[in-house]
Design an enzyme around this catalytic site. Structure first.
Site, PDB file in Angstrom:
ATOM      1  N   GLY A 229       0.828  -1.199   0.000  1.00  0.00           N
ATOM      2  CA  GLY A 229       0.000   0.000   0.000  1.00  0.00           C
ATOM      3  C   GLY A 229       0.858   1.243   0.000  1.00  0.00           C
ATOM      4  O   GLY A 229       2.063   1.186   0.288  1.00  0.00           O
ATOM      5  N   ARG A 232       0.019   6.012   4.353  1.00  0.00           N
ATOM      6  CA  ARG A 232      -1.248   6.246   5.054  1.00  0.00           C
ATOM      7  C   ARG A 232      -2.436   5.555   4.365  1.00  0.00           C
ATOM      8  O   ARG A 232      -3.573   6.006   4.455  1.00  0.00           O
ATOM      9  CB  ARG A 232      -1.537   7.752   5.182  1.00  0.00           C
ATOM     10  N   SER A 233      -2.168   4.473   3.678  1.00  0.00           N
ATOM     11  CA  SER A 233      -3.243   3.747   2.988  1.00  0.00           C
ATOM     12  C   SER A 233      -4.036   2.850   3.927  1.00  0.00           C
ATOM     13  O   SER A 233      -5.141   2.423   3.595  1.00  0.00           O
ATOM     14  CB  SER A 233      -2.658   2.899   1.865  1.00  0.00           C
ATOM     15  N   GLY A 234      -3.468   2.543   5.100  1.00  0.00           N
ATOM     16  CA  GLY A 234      -4.094   1.602   6.021  1.00  0.00           C
ATOM     17  C   GLY A 234      -3.465   0.231   5.968  1.00  0.00           C
ATOM     18  O   GLY A 234      -4.011  -0.720   6.527  1.00  0.00           O
ATOM     19  N   LYS A 235      -2.294   0.118   5.335  1.00  0.00           N
ATOM     20  CA  LYS A 235      -1.669  -1.198   5.170  1.00  0.00           C
ATOM     21  C   LYS A 235      -1.227  -1.804   6.505  1.00  0.00           C
ATOM     22  O   LYS A 235      -1.362  -3.012   6.714  1.00  0.00           O
ATOM     23  CB  LYS A 235      -0.501  -1.128   4.188  1.00  0.00           C
ATOM     24  N   HIS A 271       1.544   3.101  16.716  1.00  0.00           N
ATOM     25  CA  HIS A 271       1.547   1.684  16.350  1.00  0.00           C
ATOM     26  C   HIS A 271       1.492   0.804  17.599  1.00  0.00           C
ATOM     27  O   HIS A 271       0.756  -0.178  17.646  1.00  0.00           O
ATOM     28  CB  HIS A 271       2.802   1.355  15.536  1.00  0.00           C
ATOM     29  N   GLU A 283      13.105  -4.922  17.553  1.00  0.00           N
ATOM     30  CA  GLU A 283      13.536  -3.960  16.551  1.00  0.00           C
ATOM     31  C   GLU A 283      14.792  -4.499  15.885  1.00  0.00           C
ATOM     32  O   GLU A 283      15.874  -4.516  16.477  1.00  0.00           O
ATOM     33  CB  GLU A 283      13.790  -2.598  17.195  1.00  0.00           C
ATOM     34  N   ASP A 301       7.069  -5.124   9.840  1.00  0.00           N
ATOM     35  CA  ASP A 301       6.650  -3.799   9.387  1.00  0.00           C
ATOM     36  C   ASP A 301       7.871  -2.872   9.463  1.00  0.00           C
ATOM     37  O   ASP A 301       8.226  -2.390  10.544  1.00  0.00           O
ATOM     38  CB  ASP A 301       5.515  -3.293  10.279  1.00  0.00           C
TER      39      ASP A 301
END
Length: 399
Positions: A229, A232-235, A271, A283, A301
């Site tokens: 995505g 800020r697409s919501g992926k 998040h 991380e 992510d």
């Protein structure tokens, strides 16, 4: 044991009275749902709702044989009239067990929110669990539960309730998980079915009769998924949603902490607040060892930041270093990652940016990054059972 779902909707039903939202506007035909009520073998009614007698008649059934009516949660609004011939409804104290003359045993299970759940064992030993809207079973201990044959619960509103049941073995690979108490939080129809399927659950229309213990085609949860995505697409939300009904997820953040960058710190905090409390976070950009290990599902992510780190390490931003071995080294890093994904036995959901459809970057380094990310996404997608693209919060299934 036969279970008829006289209604499968939220307490207000779907569409919700007077609600102008798009989900309610689309809730027609089989996607319209009365408040959830469950009839077990024609003798036990779980939750008394308005119009339940008519719902039974539409399903070709009668409530004349009902010997016990149990409520799982308080009902807002005017009192529901008890149809003639039905016993007075009530709620059972937590932990108490009823033995019905019909051979059914019903145990009230404690919830972490208002309401009461019911574990029903049929005369032949089949096991059903029914939970109220907005609730998860309390007091669960690891290894303390035998798997149920059928579980009816609020998968959309409380996916963590399903995660908790999976964690203790109450929901196993053959458990039929059916979503009830469905409201307008998710658009009805294909989108609802898609979201439930990735949680290993399904929805059925009002009036459906299920035979407990008979094999059902339980939705297969994709073992490897790539979520693509734009910004800020919501992926990331979509990726997190895919694993929120599973316990002990390991969230792999590839972006690091970026000390001193307050905007980045705010993004990270958002998040973290969104993730279930049972998830762990690490991380790192060293993904290959994690993929090789056995363990809980991984949520990576994102691959875009992994690529940035990999390109930094091989000197990809310098044309001389890139031409003298950097490009070859990066190809090797990507090959190692994709081979690790192919060999991994873990459930993996990875997020990546789709940047190839926008404006051509003005710099050579920007074009190089765009091209390498496109190659990485294509290689990673080739090892995944499911690939989706998120646009404006809407999910398009590519595979």
């Amino acid at each position: 044991m036969e279970v008829t779902l006289l209604g499968t909707g939220a307490p207000a039903g779907l569409p919700s009275p007077g609600c102008p939202c798009a989900a309610c506007a689309c809730a027609v035909g089989e996607d319209a749902r009365a408040a959830t009520a469950v009839l077990v073998d024609g003798t036990l009614l779980l939750d008394l709702t308005p119009g339940v007698a008519f719902a039974a008649a539409r399903a070709g059934l009668s409530l004349g044989g009902v010997r016990q009516v149990l409520l799982s949660h308080p009902h807002d609004g005017p009192a529901v009239e008890v149809p003639a011939g039905l016993p007075q409804p009530g709620r059972v104290p937590d932990g108490r067990e009823l033995a019905l003359l019909t051979g059914h045993r019903v145990r009230a299970v404690a919830m972490d929110a208002g309401g009461t759940g019911y574990a029903v064992t049929g005369p032949d030993g089949q096991r059903l669990l029914y939970l109220p809207p907005g609730g998860a079973q309390a007091g669960l201990e690891n290894g303390s539960a035998e798997a149920y044959d059928l579980v009816l619960l609020d998968v959309v509103g409380r996916p963590d309730a399903l995660a908790k049941l999976r964690a203790v073995g109450a929901v196993g690979p053959t458990t039929d998980v059916v979503a009830v108490h469905l409201g307008h939080d998710v658009p009805p129809g294909p989108e609802l079915r898609r979201r439930l399927a990735v949680a290993g659950a399904r929805a059925v229309p009002d009036g459906t009769t299920l035979t407990v213990g008979v094999y059902e085609d339980v939705p297969d949860v994709p073992r490897r998924t790539l979520v693509l995505g734009g910004a800020r697409s919501g992926k990331s939300v979509e990726a997190e949603r895919r694993l929120e009904s599973f316990p002990d997820v390991l969230y792999v953040a590839t972006g690091g902490t970026r000390g001193g960058d307050t905007e980045w710190a705010t993004r990270v905090a958002v998040h973290r607040e969104r993730r279930p409390g049972s998830w762990r976070t690490t991380e790192t950009c060293d993904l290959v060892p994690l993929l090789a290990e056995d363990g809980p599902p991984l949520l990576v992510d994102c691959l875009s930041l992994w690529l940035t780190d990999a390109m930094d390490s091989v000197g990809a931003w310098d044309d001389t270093e890139w031409a003298s071995g950097g490009e070859k080294a990066l190809r090797e890093r990507v090959r190692e990652l994709t081979e690790a994904v192919r060999a991994s036995r873990r459930t993996v959901v990875a997020v990546s940016n789709e940047v190839g459809s926008g404006i051509v970057p003005a710099t050579a380094s920007g074009r190089r990054y765009r091209d390498e990310l496109g190659r990485l996404n294509a290689a990673f997608a080739g090892e995944c059972e499911q690939v989706v693209l998120v646009v404006a919060g809407q999910v398009v299934v590519l595979r």
